[in-house]
Design an enzyme around this catalytic site. Structure first.
Site, short mmCIF file in Angstrom:
data_model
loop_
_atom_site.label_atom_id
_atom_site.label_comp_id
_atom_site.label_asym_id
_atom_site.label_seq_id
_atom_site.Cartn_x
_atom_site.Cartn_y
_atom_site.Cartn_z
N ASP A 61 9.55 42.03 -13.45
CA ASP A 61 8.24 41.54 -13.07
C ASP A 61 8.28 40.02 -13.23
OD1 ASP A 61 5.62 40.78 -12.78
OD2 ASP A 61 4.82 42.13 -14.32
N SER A 142 5.24 30.01 3.17
CA SER A 142 4.59 30.79 4.23
C SER A 142 3.99 29.89 5.29
CB SER A 142 3.48 31.65 3.60
OG SER A 142 2.65 32.24 4.58
N TYR A 155 -3.99 33.08 -1.25
CA TYR A 155 -2.60 33.26 -0.87
C TYR A 155 -2.03 31.96 -0.32
CZ TYR A 155 1.49 34.84 1.77
OH TYR A 155 2.77 34.98 2.28
N SER A 158 -1.42 29.44 -3.03
CA SER A 158 -0.23 29.75 -3.84
C SER A 158 1.05 29.35 -3.12
CB SER A 158 -0.20 31.25 -4.19
OG SER A 158 0.08 32.06 -3.07
N LYS A 159 1.09 29.58 -1.81
CA LYS A 159 2.29 29.26 -1.04
C LYS A 159 2.40 27.77 -0.75
CE LYS A 159 4.17 33.33 -0.54
NZ LYS A 159 5.53 33.63 -1.06
#
Length: 269
Positions: A61, A142, A155, A158-159
């Site tokens: 993890d 991304s 998201y 974060s990318k």
């Protein structure tokens, strides 16, 4: 850098792009320590590769700081060294608005996509810098780091953070290290995550698949760019389109992103 005879760590190796990258590295003569949270996925990857002497499975993890800190020694104990790190593990946002996403989900996305990948990089970097012939790091950002999409604010954040971290790390190491850092910004790649997103938006799978890049092709491009030591790589037709639009007009790129996703997402409400 070449693949043959070298040792690589691949996160997210239990499915999707991570599985394809691991498979391609082994096919080119490398050895892979594949890490994932999904034991069944890792087992399937190992079965598909069919080379137990060249692929080891590791439950990990990447949001667990202690587990990440201990992982390099686990890999080195099994394989003797590490020559490259492919950070591919990540999770998507389920088309939640920035106001609607829960605190717990926000924390998880940032912990996995940004902090977990940063922790993996920092844990392995000292070992990679010990390699006399150089080593490689690849971080998977991304398209959402190029242009914002509805329902993916966290998201995308974060990318985008991961992309800037990768660029900055590459600058830190330039001229003083033989380790190269490649940040990949992929567009739509045909994986289970994209299939789920298409179903959520009501897009027929066959239509979505036509516009998505095959994961095998994406894996090849990601590996090649990393071995070449390129700093930033955009992969996928849609990613290239939006990257070009962004250079012309941020407003135009953002409007196109809304038309592509928001039109379908918000008509359901």
């Amino acid at each position: 850098m070449q693949v043959e005879g070298n040792i690589f760590v691949v996160t997210g190796a239990g499915n999707g792009i991570g599985r394809r990258v691991a498979s391609e590295l082994v096919a080119r003569g490398g050895t892979v320590a594949g890490a994932d949270l999904d034991a069944g996925g890792l087992e399937e990857t190992a079965r598909l590769i069919g080379r137990p002497e060249r692929f080891s499975s590791h439950l990990l993890d990447i949001s667990d700081d202690a587990a990440v800190a201990a992982f390099p020694e686990t890999v080195i104990a099994e394989h003797g060294r590490v020559d490259g790190l492919f950070n591919i593990a990540g999770i998507a946002q389920d088309f939640e608005t920035a106001a609607g996403i829960t605190d717990a989900r926000l924390d998880t996305i940032m912990k996995v996509n940004f902090f977990g990948t940063v922790a993996m990089t920092r844990a392995f970097l000292p070992h990679l810098e010990d390699r006399p012939d150089g080593a490689v790091i690849m971080n998977t950002s991304s398209l959402s780091a190029i242009v914002p999409f509805p329902g993916a604010a966290v998201y995308g954040a974060s990318k985008a953070a991961l992309a800037v971290f990768g660029y900055g790390l590459a600058q830190d190491l330039r001229g003083s290290s033989k380790v190269t850092v490649t940040t990949v910004l992929p567009g739509t790649i045909w994986t289970d995550i994209v299939r789920t997103s298409a179903n959520h938006l009501g897009t027929p799978e066959k239509v979505a698949e036509v516009f998505a890049m095959k994961p095998e092709k994406a894996a090849t491009k990601m590996i090649d760019a990393t071995l070449e030591g390129r700093m930033r790589v955009v992969i996928g037709k849609d990613a290239h389109v939006f990257n070009g639009l962004r250079r012309v007009s941020s407003r135009l790129a953002e409007r196109a992103a809304y038309l592509q996703v928001g039109t379908f997402l918000y008509r359901k409400k």
